[in-house]
Design an enzyme around this catalytic site. Structure first.
Site, short mmCIF file in Angstrom:
data_model
loop_
_atom_site.label_atom_id
_atom_site.label_comp_id
_atom_site.label_asym_id
_atom_site.label_seq_id
_atom_site.Cartn_x
_atom_site.Cartn_y
_atom_site.Cartn_z
N CYS A 46 0.84 -1.21 0.00
CA CYS A 46 0.00 0.00 0.00
C CYS A 46 0.86 1.25 0.00
O CYS A 46 0.56 2.24 -0.68
CB CYS A 46 -0.91 0.02 1.23
SG CYS A 46 -2.02 -1.38 1.32
C1 BEZ Z 1 0.59 -4.76 1.87
O1 BEZ Z 1 0.21 -3.63 1.62
O2 BEZ Z 1 1.75 -5.10 1.67
C2 BEZ Z 1 -0.35 -5.80 2.44
C3 BEZ Z 1 -1.47 -5.38 3.15
C4 BEZ Z 1 -2.31 -6.35 3.68
C5 BEZ Z 1 -2.06 -7.69 3.46
C6 BEZ Z 1 -0.95 -8.07 2.72
C7 BEZ Z 1 -0.09 -7.12 2.19
#
Ligand code: BEZ
Length: 219
Positions: A46
Site C-alpha cells: 500500500c
Molecule cells: C501490503 O500492503 O503489503 C499488504 C497489506 C495487507 C495484506 C498483505 C499485504
C-alpha cells in the site's frame, strides 16, 4: 450498494478524509474520479501504491481525473502514514484525500471488501479495489486485486485514456492499445455512418468470416 459494478451509480456517501469531510458526488463533480482502496495503513504494498499514485497525480489532473484513496484506519493514522509514503517515493506529494472507514461502512457500499483479509481484531479489510467514476457518477471501470498484488499505475492511466477516448468518439480500444495507436470502430456503427464519422477513413480487416466488423481508424 453491495455488488457495485460497471454502470451502477456510486452512492453519494459523506466521507471523513485527510482533507476534511467530502460528499462523493460533489468531489467527482463534472469530471472523472478514481476511488481506490487499500487493505491498511503502514503496510508495504500500500505504501508503494500511494506514493506512485501521488507521482502520477499530475497526469490524472491533465485528464480531468480526481483521485480519492481509501483505507479503513482513521484520519490521524492516514496523516502519519502519508509521511512514510512521501519518504519512500521521492518526489511524491500526496495531494489527494484519503478517506477513513473504521466502521467498514464505505467499503461495503463500494464493493471493496476482501473476503480473505481481516485485521488482528477480526475486522474486515478492503481489497485493492479501484473504480473509475464518470461525470454521471456511474462506475465506468473497476479493478479488483488481492492484498498481495500491487497495481500498475501505467495501466490505470491507460484505461482512463481508453475510457475517455471511447466516450468522445464511437470507438473502442483493442488489445494492448496505448495512446496514439489505431482504435476500432464500435460494432453499433454501420459502414455508412463510419464514413461520415471518420472522414480520415478506416481500414476493414479481411477475415475468414467475411464479416466486416474489425475496422481500424485513428481518433
Ligand atoms: C501490503 O500492503 O503489503 C499488504 C497489506 C495487507 C495484506 C498483505 C499485504
Amino acid at each position: 450498494m453491495p455488488g457495485l459494478t460497471i454502470g451502477d451509480t456510486v452512492a453519494d456517501l459523506e466521507l471523513e478524509t485527510t482533507q476534511g469531510k467530502i460528499w462523493i458526488h460533489d468531489y467527482v463533480g463534472d469530471g472523472y474520479c478514481i476511488v481506490f482502496s487499500h487493505p491498511a495503513d503502514f503496510t508495504p504494498v500500500c505504501t508503494t501504491e500511494l506514493g506512485m499514485m501521488a507521482k502520477y497525480a499530475p497526469e490524472f489532473e491533465k485528464r480531468g481525473v480526481k483521485l480519492l484513496g481509501l483505507s479503513c484506519d482513521d484520519v490521524e493514522s492516514h496523516k502519519e502514514w502519508i509521511k512514510d509514503v512521501e519518504a519512500y517515493t521521492p518526489g511524491s506529494l500526496v495531494t489527494y484525500p484519503i478517506a477513513a472507514d473504521p466502521k467498514r461502512e464505505v467499503i461495503k457500499q463500494l464493493n471493496m471488501v476482501d473476503p480473505d483479509e481481516e485485521d488482528a481484531s477480526g475486522n474486515q479489510l478492503p481489497s485493492r479495489a479501484l473504480h473509475v467514476v464518470g461525470p454521471d457518477k456511474k462506475v465506468k471501470l473497476s479493478m479488483l486485486y488481492p492484498a498481495s498484488t500491487g497495481r500498475n499505475m501505467d495501466e490505470v492511466l491507460r484505461v482512463v485514456d481508453s475510457l475517455q477516448k471511447a466516450a468522445k468518439h464511437k470507438v473502442a480500444t483493442p488489445v494492448n492499445w496505448k495512446p496514439g495507436d489505431p482504435v476500432v470502430i464500435s460494432p453499433s456503427v454501420s459502414n455508412e455512418e463510419a464514413k461520415q464519422m471518420f472522414p480520415q477513413g478506416f481500414e476493414t480487416t479481411d477475415l475468414p468470416s467475411k464479416k466486416e466488423y474489425l475496422r481500424f481508424t485513428q481518433a
